[in-house]
Design a protein around this motif. Sequence first.
Motif, PDB file in Angstrom:
ATOM      1  N   LEU A  96       0.827  -1.211   0.000  1.00  0.00           N
ATOM      2  CA  LEU A  96       0.000   0.000   0.000  1.00  0.00           C
ATOM      3  C   LEU A  96       0.861   1.261   0.000  1.00  0.00           C
ATOM      4  O   LEU A  96       0.556   2.233  -0.706  1.00  0.00           O
ATOM      5  N   ARG A  97       1.922   1.265   0.781  1.00  0.00           N
ATOM      6  CA  ARG A  97       2.779   2.440   0.805  1.00  0.00           C
ATOM      7  C   ARG A  97       3.490   2.629  -0.539  1.00  0.00           C
ATOM      8  O   ARG A  97       3.650   3.769  -1.016  1.00  0.00           O
ATOM      9  N   GLY A  98       3.903   1.536  -1.154  1.00  0.00           N
ATOM     10  CA  GLY A  98       4.505   1.649  -2.475  1.00  0.00           C
ATOM     11  C   GLY A  98       3.535   2.211  -3.498  1.00  0.00           C
ATOM     12  O   GLY A  98       3.904   3.036  -4.344  1.00  0.00           O
ATOM     13  N   ARG A  99       2.278   1.778  -3.437  1.00  0.00           N
ATOM     14  CA  ARG A  99       1.270   2.315  -4.348  1.00  0.00           C
ATOM     15  C   ARG A  99       1.027   3.800  -4.103  1.00  0.00           C
ATOM     16  O   ARG A  99       0.786   4.560  -5.055  1.00  0.00           O
ATOM     17  N   GLN A 100       1.082   4.211  -2.842  1.00  0.00           N
ATOM     18  CA  GLN A 100       0.899   5.630  -2.563  1.00  0.00           C
ATOM     19  C   GLN A 100       2.015   6.460  -3.188  1.00  0.00           C
ATOM     20  O   GLN A 100       1.769   7.551  -3.712  1.00  0.00           O
ATOM     21  N   THR A 160       1.262   6.921  -6.832  1.00  0.00           N
ATOM     22  CA  THR A 160       0.018   7.602  -7.197  1.00  0.00           C
ATOM     23  C   THR A 160       0.321   9.031  -7.656  1.00  0.00           C
ATOM     24  O   THR A 160       0.936   9.799  -6.917  1.00  0.00           O
ATOM     25  N   PRO A 161      -0.131   9.411  -8.855  1.00  0.00           N
ATOM     26  CA  PRO A 161       0.120  10.785  -9.311  1.00  0.00           C
ATOM     27  C   PRO A 161      -0.762  11.784  -8.565  1.00  0.00           C
ATOM     28  O   PRO A 161      -1.841  11.449  -8.080  1.00  0.00           O
ATOM     29  N   VAL A 162      -0.293  13.007  -8.458  1.00  0.00           N
ATOM     30  CA  VAL A 162      -1.024  14.107  -7.815  1.00  0.00           C
ATOM     31  C   VAL A 162      -1.397  15.115  -8.888  1.00  0.00           C
ATOM     32  O   VAL A 162      -0.558  15.511  -9.705  1.00  0.00           O
ATOM     33  N   LEU A 163      -2.666  15.517  -8.900  1.00  0.00           N
ATOM     34  CA  LEU A 163      -3.145  16.493  -9.874  1.00  0.00           C
ATOM     35  C   LEU A 163      -2.664  17.889  -9.489  1.00  0.00           C
ATOM     36  O   LEU A 163      -2.700  18.264  -8.309  1.00  0.00           O
ATOM     37  N   SER A 182      -2.765  17.958   5.122  1.00  0.00           N
ATOM     38  CA  SER A 182      -1.774  17.347   6.007  1.00  0.00           C
ATOM     39  C   SER A 182      -1.304  15.975   5.534  1.00  0.00           C
ATOM     40  O   SER A 182      -0.465  15.350   6.185  1.00  0.00           O
ATOM     41  N   ASP A 183      -1.824  15.474   4.415  1.00  0.00           N
ATOM     42  CA  ASP A 183      -1.407  14.164   3.904  1.00  0.00           C
ATOM     43  C   ASP A 183       0.065  14.192   3.491  1.00  0.00           C
ATOM     44  O   ASP A 183       0.489  15.073   2.743  1.00  0.00           O
ATOM     45  N   ARG A 184       0.820  13.209   3.967  1.00  0.00           N
ATOM     46  CA  ARG A 184       2.209  13.074   3.526  1.00  0.00           C
ATOM     47  C   ARG A 184       2.278  12.408   2.166  1.00  0.00           C
ATOM     48  O   ARG A 184       3.168  12.691   1.370  1.00  0.00           O
ATOM     49  N   SER A 221      -6.033  16.544  -5.808  1.00  0.00           N
ATOM     50  CA  SER A 221      -5.366  17.827  -5.983  1.00  0.00           C
ATOM     51  C   SER A 221      -5.380  18.525  -4.630  1.00  0.00           C
ATOM     52  O   SER A 221      -6.368  18.438  -3.885  1.00  0.00           O
ATOM     53  N   TYR A 222      -4.291  19.187  -4.293  1.00  0.00           N
ATOM     54  CA  TYR A 222      -4.169  19.832  -2.981  1.00  0.00           C
ATOM     55  C   TYR A 222      -4.232  21.346  -3.173  1.00  0.00           C
ATOM     56  O   TYR A 222      -3.486  21.928  -3.966  1.00  0.00           O
ATOM     57  N   ALA A 223      -5.163  21.953  -2.442  1.00  0.00           N
ATOM     58  CA  ALA A 223      -5.400  23.383  -2.571  1.00  0.00           C
ATOM     59  C   ALA A 223      -5.283  24.047  -1.207  1.00  0.00           C
ATOM     60  O   ALA A 223      -5.383  23.395  -0.159  1.00  0.00           O
ATOM     61  N   SER A 224      -5.112  25.340  -1.218  1.00  0.00           N
ATOM     62  CA  SER A 224      -5.009  26.121   0.022  1.00  0.00           C
ATOM     63  C   SER A 224      -6.401  26.496   0.523  1.00  0.00           C
ATOM     64  O   SER A 224      -7.422  26.260  -0.140  1.00  0.00           O
ATOM     65  N   ASP A 225      -6.447  27.114   1.697  1.00  0.00           N
ATOM     66  CA  ASP A 225      -7.726  27.546   2.260  1.00  0.00           C
ATOM     67  C   ASP A 225      -8.386  28.618   1.399  1.00  0.00           C
ATOM     68  O   ASP A 225      -9.612  28.794   1.447  1.00  0.00           O
ATOM     69  N   GLU A 226      -7.606  29.335   0.618  1.00  0.00           N
ATOM     70  CA  GLU A 226      -8.155  30.404  -0.209  1.00  0.00           C
ATOM     71  C   GLU A 226      -8.667  29.912  -1.560  1.00  0.00           C
ATOM     72  O   GLU A 226      -9.502  30.581  -2.183  1.00  0.00           O
TER      73      GLU A 226
END
Length: 445
Positions: A47-51, A54-57, A129-131, A140-145
């Motif tokens: 599972l950790r290897g798959r993570q 995994t691509p990030v948008l 907070s995801d590593r 996709s990771y976005a800010s609070d704004e």
Amino acid sequence: MSALGWVALTLGSGCLGIRYGSATAWGSWGLLAAGVALVVAGVWAVLRGRQHLTPVLTSLQGLPADERVVLFLRAFSDDPGFSRVAALRWFRLLFTSLLPTPAHLRTEEDQVGRAVAPFGRMVALGRPSDRLPRLGAERSYASDETWRTEVLAALDRAALVLLVAGAGRSLAWEVDQVLGRDAPTRLVLVVSRDRNQYGQFRESLGDRFPNGLPDYPSARMRHRLLRGRYVRAAIWFDGDWTPHWEMLDGRFPLIGLARRTQRALPRALRTVYQRADVPARLTPTTPRPWAVKLSVPLIAAFWLIPLALPVLAVILADAVNAALSGPFGAPAGTGTDASGDSFAIGHNNVLDLLSTAWPMWLWMAVVAACGYRVWRGGPYVIMMARIQGVFVPVYLLAFILATLPAYARLAFVTSGLLVLVVLSMPVAAMLLIRRDVRDWVDSRL
């Protein structure tokens, strides 16, 4: 990490399978502990290897304009539950010897994404907070704004919206945005965890739905035995916002347990699939790797060559008998007829052997069926081939070396044919653990 994880899973499954054959109780408990530890470590590594893979948008706004997407909306507190896998269920580790397959390492969220794949690629916002990204929807990771802008961009173009009935401050805003577009046929409400979570969601946000939300039905024995591990039900809507509750129950208690959510969701949402004119399942297009094509004859050779030795011995004995009964070895007056009679007798001996050796034919049918399932990417058979490739040659060598006299052991070890036969299964196991083979098997599930 993924490859080493499958090695640990193979060794751990072998320990769990042979623990009952230990001569002592301490040995059995030791194999059980070692097997559980290896399986847990193997699952974690895979599972950790798959993570890591995994691509990030970069952004939900930057998705290709011609690509269909499914928007997955949920509270971040549901992420641990959607990351559960069947391979780490405690009763499975302690009380069964079932082999963990790629299906058992599929998270609940991954199963949901594969179930709705005909609608498009499932995307979501990730927890800041995801590593590492979680397995399932591409994140996709976005800010609070900027996170609201990201959600709106995906919501406007989504072919399907999956909204998990959970808790969270931002979920109320997302519910308002979904309902404000007045597209009930594009919305599916996913009920997860337990009755209390859905009850809290219905009490706080249920009045915002035009026709409300249904009550959580009373738990029946069928629901308790056949329900999903985390995703329990789905609610789809008619054009006038009339809700329809569907329990995600399996058909049988143990069959398909590892992929229960993936199989039950299309059945429960059959109307939604038909209404959108999409198939219930996508046909995999990943080509069969060369390692699978090579491993099938290697496995067949390992299990079938020893069966051919008695037939070859009979044929050789008949040939020697025919040669000795020829013109130089036949009785007086027989001439060449004796040789012909001997050939007929030898031919009949082979036919008699083949006609009476029905266990051999049965075993050949079993090997053929297993080879076909390996060729088709069957997860259980491939995992069994990996385990057999590690343990069977070791046991075979240990048994033969223990029974042979000392002067014959060196000759056996140096025998080329037997070494090739013994090595065929380990070679097949190494081929079946390749990444392209794992990805191919995973695509066919």
